[in-house]
Structure formats: C-alpha cells, structure tokens
Design an enzyme around this catalytic site. Structure first.
Site, mmCIF file in Angstrom:
data_model
loop_
_atom_site.group_PDB
_atom_site.id
_atom_site.type_symbol
_atom_site.label_atom_id
_atom_site.label_comp_id
_atom_site.label_asym_id
_atom_site.label_seq_id
_atom_site.Cartn_x
_atom_site.Cartn_y
_atom_site.Cartn_z
ATOM 1 N N CYS A 57 0.808 -1.219 0.000
ATOM 2 C CA CYS A 57 0.000 0.000 0.000
ATOM 3 C C CYS A 57 0.845 1.273 0.000
ATOM 4 O O CYS A 57 0.328 2.367 -0.232
ATOM 5 C CB CYS A 57 -0.942 0.007 1.195
ATOM 6 S SG CYS A 57 -1.937 -1.486 1.308
ATOM 7 N N HIS A 59 -2.966 6.912 3.064
ATOM 8 C CA HIS A 59 -3.471 5.637 2.554
ATOM 9 C C HIS A 59 -4.827 5.363 3.173
ATOM 10 O O HIS A 59 -5.041 5.567 4.374
ATOM 11 C CB HIS A 59 -2.490 4.516 2.892
ATOM 12 C CG HIS A 59 -3.023 3.162 2.580
ATOM 13 N ND1 HIS A 59 -3.648 2.868 1.386
ATOM 14 C CD2 HIS A 59 -3.052 2.012 3.310
ATOM 15 C CE1 HIS A 59 -4.032 1.613 1.398
ATOM 16 N NE2 HIS A 59 -3.687 1.063 2.558
ATOM 17 N N ASN A 96 -10.246 -0.378 0.700
ATOM 18 C CA ASN A 96 -8.792 -0.277 0.634
ATOM 19 C C ASN A 96 -8.328 -0.772 -0.740
ATOM 20 O O ASN A 96 -8.437 -1.955 -1.042
ATOM 21 C CB ASN A 96 -8.191 -1.129 1.759
ATOM 22 C CG ASN A 96 -6.671 -1.053 1.817
ATOM 23 O OD1 ASN A 96 -6.021 -0.656 0.855
ATOM 24 N ND2 ASN A 96 -6.119 -1.450 2.942
HETATM 25 N N1 COA Z 1 -18.603 -8.331 10.911
HETATM 26 C C1 COA Z 1 -19.165 -8.457 12.109
HETATM 27 N N2 COA Z 1 -18.501 -8.809 13.210
HETATM 28 C C2 COA Z 1 -17.190 -9.060 13.083
HETATM 29 C C3 COA Z 1 -16.529 -8.958 11.852
HETATM 30 C C4 COA Z 1 -17.281 -8.590 10.719
HETATM 31 N N3 COA Z 1 -16.760 -8.460 9.487
HETATM 32 N N4 COA Z 1 -15.226 -9.258 12.032
HETATM 33 C C5 COA Z 1 -15.080 -9.536 13.337
HETATM 34 N N5 COA Z 1 -16.277 -9.422 13.959
HETATM 35 C C6 COA Z 1 -16.553 -9.606 15.382
HETATM 36 C C7 COA Z 1 -15.600 -10.594 16.032
HETATM 37 O O1 COA Z 1 -16.088 -11.902 15.939
HETATM 38 C C8 COA Z 1 -15.576 -10.102 17.448
HETATM 39 O O2 COA Z 1 -16.727 -10.519 18.122
HETATM 40 P P1 COA Z 1 -16.675 -10.901 19.695
HETATM 41 O O3 COA Z 1 -16.292 -9.637 20.396
HETATM 42 O O4 COA Z 1 -18.076 -11.343 19.967
HETATM 43 O O5 COA Z 1 -15.654 -11.976 19.803
HETATM 44 C C9 COA Z 1 -15.687 -8.576 17.298
HETATM 45 O O6 COA Z 1 -16.331 -8.370 16.031
HETATM 46 C C10 COA Z 1 -14.366 -7.879 17.311
HETATM 47 O O7 COA Z 1 -13.499 -8.550 16.400
HETATM 48 P P2 COA Z 1 -12.043 -8.054 16.133
HETATM 49 O O8 COA Z 1 -11.356 -8.985 15.184
HETATM 50 O O9 COA Z 1 -11.393 -7.772 17.462
HETATM 51 O O10 COA Z 1 -12.348 -6.682 15.367
HETATM 52 P P3 COA Z 1 -11.449 -5.420 15.210
HETATM 53 O O11 COA Z 1 -12.012 -4.304 15.990
HETATM 54 O O12 COA Z 1 -9.978 -5.728 15.349
HETATM 55 O O13 COA Z 1 -11.726 -5.072 13.699
HETATM 56 C C11 COA Z 1 -10.668 -5.117 11.580
HETATM 57 C C12 COA Z 1 -11.292 -5.955 12.682
HETATM 58 C C13 COA Z 1 -10.166 -6.054 10.490
HETATM 59 C C14 COA Z 1 -11.716 -4.197 11.000
HETATM 60 C C15 COA Z 1 -9.516 -4.268 12.179
HETATM 61 O O14 COA Z 1 -8.664 -5.079 12.937
HETATM 62 C C16 COA Z 1 -8.711 -3.560 11.140
HETATM 63 O O15 COA Z 1 -9.235 -2.819 10.338
HETATM 64 N N6 COA Z 1 -7.372 -3.718 11.157
HETATM 65 C C17 COA Z 1 -6.512 -3.089 10.168
HETATM 66 C C18 COA Z 1 -6.613 -3.824 8.872
HETATM 67 C C19 COA Z 1 -6.028 -3.040 7.718
HETATM 68 O O16 COA Z 1 -6.210 -1.863 7.607
HETATM 69 N N7 COA Z 1 -5.337 -3.759 6.804
HETATM 70 C C20 COA Z 1 -4.746 -3.187 5.654
HETATM 71 C C21 COA Z 1 -3.577 -2.351 6.013
HETATM 72 S S1 COA Z 1 -2.821 -1.659 4.605
#
Ligand code: COA
Length: 324
Positions: free
Chosen positions: A116, A241, A271
């Site tokens: 990215c 980004h 993204n």
């Molecule tokens: N829809 C609904 N619920 C979801 C979900 C989705 N797509 N993905 C995860 N959940 C749930 C999980 O099961 C969890 O439930 P629980 O609390 O009952 O166990 C809860 O939501 C939290 O999950 P978690 O994985 O901790 O979510 P998060 O807050 O870390 O968000 C991302 C996940 C992927 C959105 C986040 O980590 C993120 O954006 N990270 C950066 C990724 C990125 O930008 N990558 C590219 C970089 S260039």
C-alpha cells in the site's frame, strides 16, 4: 527515452487520472456471504462499498490515459513508467511494460512492489530519476485485489477493492513546485501480519496491522516533516493511505492533524492498496482542495511492513478526473 544528467528543477504534477471498475459490492451485498452487517463494517472501518472486476493492466491503462490527456503531453514525452502494484497481472513479467505498450510509450517501465506504500515509493523514485535528467514520469498505483481477497472472510473480505490512480510528475522550471521532504521505511519483522502466498488469499492479523500502522504513520510523518523543516501546522492537506478511518483517527490524535485537512475516499472505494492515494488525490482535485503553494503530505503504509511519505509544495491548477 534517454536523458542527460542535468540540474534538477522543482517537482510538479502535470496530469492526474483515475479508474474504478463498474461493478460495486456494498456492505449489504457482503451479508449474503458472511456473518456481518453494514453498521459493523462502517463503524469499524469507515467502508461502505468496494469496486471489483477488471485487471491491473486495464485499470492502469485507463487511469494513465486520462492523466496523459489531462497533461497535454504526448506519449513520446513520457520518460519512464513506474507501476506500483501488489496484484500484478502476472508473477512474471511485470505489468508496466504491457501498460506502456498499450499507451504507445517508448521508455523504461517497471513494477514497484511496496504494497500500500507503493505509489508514494514511486513518487520518491520518480524524483530521484528526475535528478538524473529524466522528465515526465508516469507513476501509477493500480490493483485488482479481488484476485487475492476472499469475500467470504470477515476480516479481509470487508476491506479490499480494485482501482487505479495515475499521475505524471515533471520538473518545475519555476521552482515553485518542490519536494520538501520524504521518508521511506520497511520492517520485515512484520511480514507475517499481512501477506498472500502464490495462488492464495490475503491473510491478516488485523489488530497488529492496526497497531503498527498507527505507529509508522507517526514515525514517517515526523521524518518527512523534519527533512522539510516544517511542523504539522504547516501542512495544508494530507492524503493518507485509505485503509481504515479508525487508523487515521488514531494517528491524527497523536500527530495533531485535523479531519478538515484530510482527504478520505474510503467509504466509496474500500482499501485499494497502491491505488488509494492517487485515487484520493484525484478526488481532492475534483473537490478543488489543492492550490498553488499548498504543502501536501502523501502518507502510505502497508504490508511488509512498508511506509512512505512525501511532502510536496503544490504547483499548478489541475482539475478532477472522470472517475469522481
Ligand atoms: N462483521 C461483524 N462482526 C465481526 C466482523 C465482521 N466483518 N469481524 C469480526 N467481527 C466480530 C468478532 O467476531 C468479534 O466478536 P466478539 O467480540 O463477539 O468476539 C468482534 O467483532 C471484534 O473482532 P475483532 O477482530 O477484534 O475486530 P477489530 O475491531 O480488530 O476489527 C478489523 C477488525 C479487520 C476491521 C480491524 O482489525 C482492522 O481494520 N485492522 C486493520 C486492517 C487493515 O487496515 N489492513 C490493511 C492495512 S494496509
């Protein structure tokens, strides 16, 4: 095209273009394939929709053709093509030669893989090539991430989409447009938090990517500001980004940038990796947010981890593109 080593003079954007495939997958569409909701995706990422379809070369050609048209330059004027992508058409060869051929260019062309951060890496490389006498360098960021994204996976399937942005950068004889500062970085200790194997889908430790992204955004911004001898208050527009609005919010809290000075298109595109910053630049031009004399910060981060920033004193009066 050959070049003679000559004194570099300034840096400006001669033309910008953008391309997005027609097919859109919105958050509600995703609920058919995974246990998620529109509200959850918007609240956790800021994303509302992502574009899919088309190939990296097709999107590159469309965006580059628009940049070329808007620059008023001819194909023979282009001195180099740098195509930043993490989803090339083939593993071998690179996609850039085919794009250059389709555009009728006669110059060097190579792919740049810095995930990215790739397009900002490309700007820094282009500036370096200008120091060697090349001019009118086409820097493209293009992705067909639908080839490596599993749209049934809740962590990655909600994030990624396709698109391309292209800019022709050139020397600015007035010296008004300039590169004021830049920073390139990488830390291969974090390969495992975001990667895709040959023939596989993107795998991600979302929480760790989030944490590292916020850290390197601060680090890279501070390095570029230090080189430029500027402070956060001197920056008129930031084009980061587009990965997650919460990542930007968290970094901005630490850095002190305001939302008003920030370009965000994530809601409409998801993204798009190397394409996201030039797509956001095209949007900023469309919205008339860039004026001569503005200090603009481009700030990329991504898999690798890699990060890259460049501060440019803007020169020129470009307008938006057909994509927006
Ligand atoms: N829809 C609904 N619920 C979801 C979900 C989705 N797509 N993905 C995860 N959940 C749930 C999980 O099961 C969890 O439930 P629980 O609390 O009952 O166990 C809860 O939501 C939290 O999950 P978690 O994985 O901790 O979510 P998060 O807050 O870390 O968000 C991302 C996940 C992927 C959105 C986040 O980590 C993120 O954006 N990270 C950066 C990724 C990125 O930008 N990558 C590219 C970089 S260039």
């Amino acid at each position: 095209m050959t070049a003679s080593v000559s004194a570099p003079v300034g840096f400006r954007f001669a033309g910008v273009g953008a391309a997005l495939p027609e097919k859109v997958i919105n958050n509600v569409d995703l609920t058919a394939a995974m246990d998620t909701t529109d509200e959850w995706i918007r609240e956790r990422t800021g994303i509302g929709a992502r574009h899919v379809g088309s190939s990296t070369s097709e999107l590159s050609i469309a965006a580059a053709r628009e940049a070329l048209d808007r620059s008023g330059l001819q194909p023979a004027d282009i001195g180099q093509v740098i195509l930043a992508t993490t989803s090339p058409d083939y593993i071998c060869p690179g996609t850039a030669p085919a794009v250059a051929y389709a555009l009728g260019l006669d110059c060097g062309a190579f792919d740049l893989q810095a995930a990215c951060s790739g397009w900002v890496y490309g700007l820094v490389v282009a500036n370096g090539l200008m120091l060697q006498g090349l001019d009118n360098i086409l820097v493209i960021g293009a992705e067909s991430l639908d080839r490596i994204t599993d749209y049934t996976a809740r962590d990655t399937g909600i994030l990624f989409g396709n698109g391309a942005g292209a800019a022709i950068v050139q020397q600015d004889p007035t010296g008004n447009g300039r590169v004021l500062g830049w920073d390139l970085g990488a830390n291969g200790a974090h390969v495992g938090i975001l990667y895709s194997e040959h023939g596989g889908f993107l795998q991600m430790d979302g929480k760790e990517v989030f944490r590292q992204a916020v850290t390197v955004m601060q680090r890279s911004t501070n390095a570029a500001l230090a080189m430029a001898g500027l402070t956060v208050d001197d920056i008129d527009l930031v084009i980061p980004h587009q990965a997650n609005v919460r990542i930007v919010d968290a970094a901005w809290k630490k850095l002190g940038f305001s939302q008003e000075k920030t370009v965000m298109i994530l809601e409409r595109t998801g993204n798009t990796s190397a394409a996201s910053i030039p797509l956001a630049l095209a949007d900023a031009l469309h919205e008339g947010r860039l004026e001569p004399g503005h200090n603009v910060l481009f700030l990329g981060f991504g898999a690798g981890m890699t990060w890259a920033s460049m501060i440019v004193r803007w020169e020129g009066t470009l307008t938006g593109t057909a994509a927006w």
